[in-house]
Each structure stands twice: as structure tokens, then as C-alpha cells.
Write a protein that holds these residues in place. Structure first.
Motif, PDB file in Angstrom:
ATOM      1  N   TYR A 271     -84.923 -13.730  43.755  1.00  0.00           N
ATOM      2  CA  TYR A 271     -85.196 -13.741  42.317  1.00  0.00           C
ATOM      3  C   TYR A 271     -86.657 -13.444  42.031  1.00  0.00           C
ATOM      4  O   TYR A 271     -86.990 -12.685  41.125  1.00  0.00           O
ATOM      5  N   VAL A 272     -87.534 -14.065  42.813  1.00  0.00           N
ATOM      6  CA  VAL A 272     -88.967 -13.803  42.658  1.00  0.00           C
ATOM      7  C   VAL A 272     -89.266 -12.340  42.942  1.00  0.00           C
ATOM      8  O   VAL A 272     -90.000 -11.683  42.203  1.00  0.00           O
ATOM      9  N   PHE A 273     -88.706 -11.823  44.025  1.00  0.00           N
ATOM     10  CA  PHE A 273     -88.978 -10.441  44.424  1.00  0.00           C
ATOM     11  C   PHE A 273     -88.469  -9.452  43.376  1.00  0.00           C
ATOM     12  O   PHE A 273     -89.150  -8.472  43.064  1.00  0.00           O
ATOM     13  N   ALA A 274     -87.278  -9.697  42.821  1.00  0.00           N
ATOM     14  CA  ALA A 274     -86.706  -8.778  41.829  1.00  0.00           C
ATOM     15  C   ALA A 274     -87.629  -8.629  40.631  1.00  0.00           C
ATOM     16  O   ALA A 274     -87.803  -7.524  40.105  1.00  0.00           O
ATOM     17  N   GLY A 275     -88.257  -9.709  40.199  1.00  0.00           N
ATOM     18  CA  GLY A 275     -89.139  -9.635  39.047  1.00  0.00           C
ATOM     19  C   GLY A 275     -90.537  -9.201  39.407  1.00  0.00           C
ATOM     20  O   GLY A 275     -91.020  -8.150  38.984  1.00  0.00           O
ATOM     21  N   GLN A 276     -91.212  -9.990  40.233  1.00  0.00           N
ATOM     22  CA  GLN A 276     -92.628  -9.769  40.482  1.00  0.00           C
ATOM     23  C   GLN A 276     -92.913  -8.503  41.275  1.00  0.00           C
ATOM     24  O   GLN A 276     -93.960  -7.876  41.093  1.00  0.00           O
TER      25      GLN A 276
END
Length: 485
Positions: A271-276
């Protein structure tokens, strides 16, 4: 200045100085080298960013959003270098710069001021001088009437404006990471940023044509970038989106992160990777926690160093209300944590107290350090009851953050394989099902098992892991001292 007096680098780079006056990219490269003493590690996206900012300078773009990963030179180029370069071109430019933290915004402002005072800068732009009575880090001015004012998101901007009432570039509002990463999942805090943009920041344009530049990593579907791109303020925005993994599957900046690095980061915290990093924030619906992420153990886990009980108590015992839960967790020598046992039910106060005591007595022979209970509502009463009725070390826990934020804070530990659950146990199927059903919008039926899960990860891996690392380095230092004695 005579040729003899002229520093060698100025004489050698005379042609580049001329280029730096016309090109933000050339200016950034030269100033980086002269300030740091070594060459800037260039990447293709640096040129893309500078070209987009030059379009703003030329008046071809009034509303610009740049999304790219953290630590990929966005602040250096879009805030510090751009403001300094624009002031060199037009010393009367007026800027308002904001970030989620007033301290960060102020630091960026001060770095820009130091850049403008650098000897190499004065050789490139000799017509810029600063007012001697303007030395504040968050607000400083040029003798030509230019101004840089820095403020944190939500801060006061009364008395300050950006841009000029004239043709040609006269300054801008520059927003760098308006959301704090660990607060973006909070609807209240995130919506507060949007309201501040609408009600305060937008009104600080000295002209309707004053450019607004938003530079940020994506954190949520409805962060400032998402809201603006979805028509939030009714304007069209030019969008430069730069993901860490390119459409052809290659790494954007392999010198920074190889494709293998990026894939590992993606697997550890999707989830972090998809956004940031990919600039495509995933909707936080079900699937925030995936059951497959939990590591499974068979009959007996590896050597357990110590055990703790974590409890979550319900306020009411009605059919639709949550359960009360007691979980026994163990910290192992392999650095992982293991869910060893769990009991779950809907109990009134006397039965709840007895359930807590029974669970403690069941595991007391193998050694349990303490029982950790949220110090709120029925949990407060349970803490008091246990202290009166039994000799059990009980610690009250204050949860100051909302549940979604707590889950997002620890989910990477689950996805990275640090949280282990039994292969077969009477409670494990319900535990996994509840974790997989957890949603951001509170549409799931129950989440009573998730609170003690988050408490255990935070206590045993986040806080406990940091303490273990500190003790390790203390031991290394002590050994080194002994060896040199």
C-alpha cells in the motif's frame, strides 16, 4: 575582478554560467557542485521536472502538480533551486512556500537564502541583493522587493501574498508534501489540509495568474493531488507523474533504487509503495492485511525469549458489538513474534475479569511478563478489578491514533514476515478472516482481534526492536572499549 583574482572554477565554467542563467537544470547542476563539492548524480527525471518548472516560468503553465517518490530530488529542484533561479531572473519575485511541517518549510526557505548568498550564485546572477533588515529564516526579502515566506500546512499567512500584477513571472505558491505520511489515512487531518488550501492558501495569490505548484508523493486517493486532479478547486492542472518503476519495467533511478530494491519494497509494504513510489494510491478497502502474509508455525515455535498478554475489551455485549479478546504473544530469538494463544468472547464485567485471570493463570507457569490492556471504558474497569483481585502485573495502554493509522503503521511488519501465527489452532481461521476483512471505512463487522495484534507488533517489534538494537550497539561499544583498554 581580474583574471588572476578569478577563482579557477569560475574561469573554467564561464560558458556554463551563461547556460545557467537561461536553464534551471544547468543552474541546479552548477550550484549543487559548488555547494557540495562533488557532481550531482543526474537522472532523466531531473530534466523532466526542470522542463515543467520552466514552463511555469515562461507563463505556459499556471497550475502544476508533480508526483514522484520521496528522496528523488523534488525539494531541491522544485523549491530551493527554482526559487533561487527565479529570483536571479526577477529579483522582485514573491513566493509563499508551504510544507506539512513549518520546520521543513523554514529549512527550505533558509537553504534558498544561503544559495542566493553563495559566491557562485553572485557570479551567475549579480543583480540580486538581500535586505540587511530581513534575516528571519521563514521570511526574507530582496532589495528589489522580492520575498520568500515559509509556513507549515494550516499556518497563518495573513499579510503575505505571492506573485505580481503584471505580465511575466513574478513568483508562485509552492506546496511541497502538504500531508504528513503517517497522517494521510486520517480523514479529519487530510480534509483539514484541503480546507486550508481552499480557505487560506488560494486567497494569497496577488494575481489570478499567480502560479501554484504542488510537489508531493501520493499518499491517499483523496490527498491534495488527488482532490485537485479530480476537479476539487474547479481548475485544470498540468500533471507530471513520475513512478519509481517505469512503464517498461525499469527503475526510474537505478543508482538510487535498483529494480530488485523496488520489488522488495513493493512486496514488503504494497500500500505504501503503490502511493509513495508508484503514485497510484490504492483504495483502502478490504485486503489491507492479507492472510498469506502471516508466517505459519507448526506445533512449537522457535525459542521464545519472553511472553506478554495483550487485551482488547468491548464496551457492550450485544449481538452487534465487538468481542473482548486476550492474546498471548511471544518474542523469539529469531526476531519475530508468535501468536501463541487467544481467547475471545462476550463477557459482562465479572465474567470479563475472571476470563482475564484464567487466561493469565493458564500461561503463568511458562512465564508471562505482563498483561497490557487499553486504559479506556471497560478496559479501565478491568485494570482496576484485576489489580484488586489478583497479583497480576497489568499495564494500561493509551491508544492515541485511530485504528486505520495504527494498522497502516504496522502492516509492513506483517507483509515482511515478522508476525507468525499457528498453522492449526481453534482461533486461527477467525483471526485471519477478520484481518482480511478489515476496511478503511469501518464497514467490516468486527475488528476486536486487530487491536491487540497492532499493540503486540508496536510493543514487541517497533519499540522492542529499537530497544534491542540500542542494547546491541551498547554492547558493541562496550566490547570495543574493553579491547582497547
Amino acid at each position: 575582478m581580474t583574471q588572476i583574482d578569478r577563482p579557477a572554477y569560475l574561469y573554467r565554467d564561464e560558458a556554463l554560467i551563461t547556460e545557467a542563467q537561461a536553464s534551471l537544470y544547468a543552474f541546479a547542476r552548477i550550484m549543487f557542485r559548488e555547494q557540495r563539492g562533488y557532481k550531482w548524480q543526474q537522472a532523466a527525471h531531473h530534466d523532466l521536472i526542470c522542463n515543467a518548472l520552466m514552463r511555469v516560468w515562461r507563463g505556459e503553465c499556471k497550475r502544476l502538480i508533480i508526483n514522484l517518490p520521496p528522496r528523488y530530488s523534488k525539494t531541491q529542484l522544485c523549491v530551493i533551486d527554482f526559487m533561487a533561479w527565479a529570483l536571479g531572473k526577477n529579483p522582485d519575485c514573491e513566493f509563499i512556500h508551504t510544507s506539512y511541517s513549518a520546520r521543513l518549510a523554514t529549512a527550505n526557505s533558509w537553504q534558498t537564502r544561503e544559495l542566493v548568498q553563495h559566491e557562485q550564485y553572485r557570479q551567475i546572477f549579480s543583480g540580486v541583493s538581500l535586505r540587511t533588515d530581513s534575516t528571519a529564516k521563514d521570511e526574507w526579502r530582496t532589495d528589489a522587493g522580492g520575498c520568500v515566506y515559509a509556513v507549515g500546512t494550516g499556518g497563518t499567512i495573513t499579510g503575505y501574498g505571492a506573485g505580481k500584477h503584471r505580465d511575466g513571472f513574478g513568483g508562485a505558491i509552492i506546496i511541497d508534501d502538504p500531508h504528513k505520511a503517517d497522517e494521510a489515512t486520517s480523514d479529519t487531518i487530510r480534509e483539514g489540509v484541503l480546507e486550508w488550501f481552499q480557505n487560506t492558501l488560494e486567497s494569497r495569490k496577488n494575481s489570478p495568474d499567480t502560479p501554484i505548484i504542488v510537489i508531493m508523493q501520493r499518499l491517499h486517493e483523496r490527498d491534495l493531488s488527488g482532490w485537485l486532479l479530480d476537479g476539487g478547486n474547479g481548475e485544470e492542472w498540468e500533471h507530471l507523474c513520475i513512478p519509481a518503476i517505469q512503464p517498461d519495467g525499469s527503475a526510474l533511478w537505478p543508482e538510487k533504487h535498483t529494480i530488485d530494491d523496488l520489488r522488495r519494497m513493493e512486496q514488503a509494504a504494497p500500500y505504501v509503495f503503490a502511493g509513495q513510489y508508484m503514485q497510484r494510491p490504492s483504495p483502502l478497502g478490504g485486503g489491507i492485511i492479507k492472510g498469506a502474509w502471516f508466517q505459519r508455525y507448526e506445533i512449537e515455535p522457535p525459542s521464545i525469549q519472553y511472553r506478554k498478554i495483550y487485551a482488547d475489551t468491548a464496551q457492550k455485549t450485544g449481538e452487534a458489538n465487538d468481542y473482548s479478546v486476550f492474546q498471548l504473544w511471544g518474542k523469539s530469538a529469531d526476531g519475530k513474534i508468535y501468536l501463541l494463544d487467544q481467547v475471545r468472547g462476550k463477557w459482562e464485567a465479572p465474567e470479563l475479569r475472571q476470563a482475564a485471570i484464567d487466561f493469565w493463570e493458564k500461561h503463568k507457569p511458562r512465564g508471562v511478563r505482563e498483561m497490557v490492556i487499553e486504559d479506556k471504558a471497560s478496559g479501565t474497569g478491568l485494570i482496576q478489578d484485576i489489580k484488586r483481585a489478583a497479583r497480576i502485573p497489568v499495564r494500561g495502554l493509551q491508544r492515541s491514533r485511530d485504528k486505520l493509522t495504527r494498522v497502516m503503521d504496522v502492516v509492513s511488519y506483517i507483509s515482511s514476515g515478522y508476525v507468525c501465527i499457528p498453522q492449526t489452532a481453534h482461533f486461527v481461521n477467525d483471526f485471519v478472516a477478520e484481518c482480511e476483512a478489515f476496511t478503511a471505512n469501518d464497514s467490516h463487522a468486527h475488528d476486536d482481534q486487530i487491536d491487540p495484534l497492532c499493540d503486540a507488533i508496536t510493543d514487541l517489534l517497533v519499540i522492542g526492536g529499537a530497544s534491542a538494537l540500542l542494547e546491541y550497539y551498547k554492547g558493541v561499544a562496550s566490547n570495543a572499549k574493553a579491547n582497547t583498554a
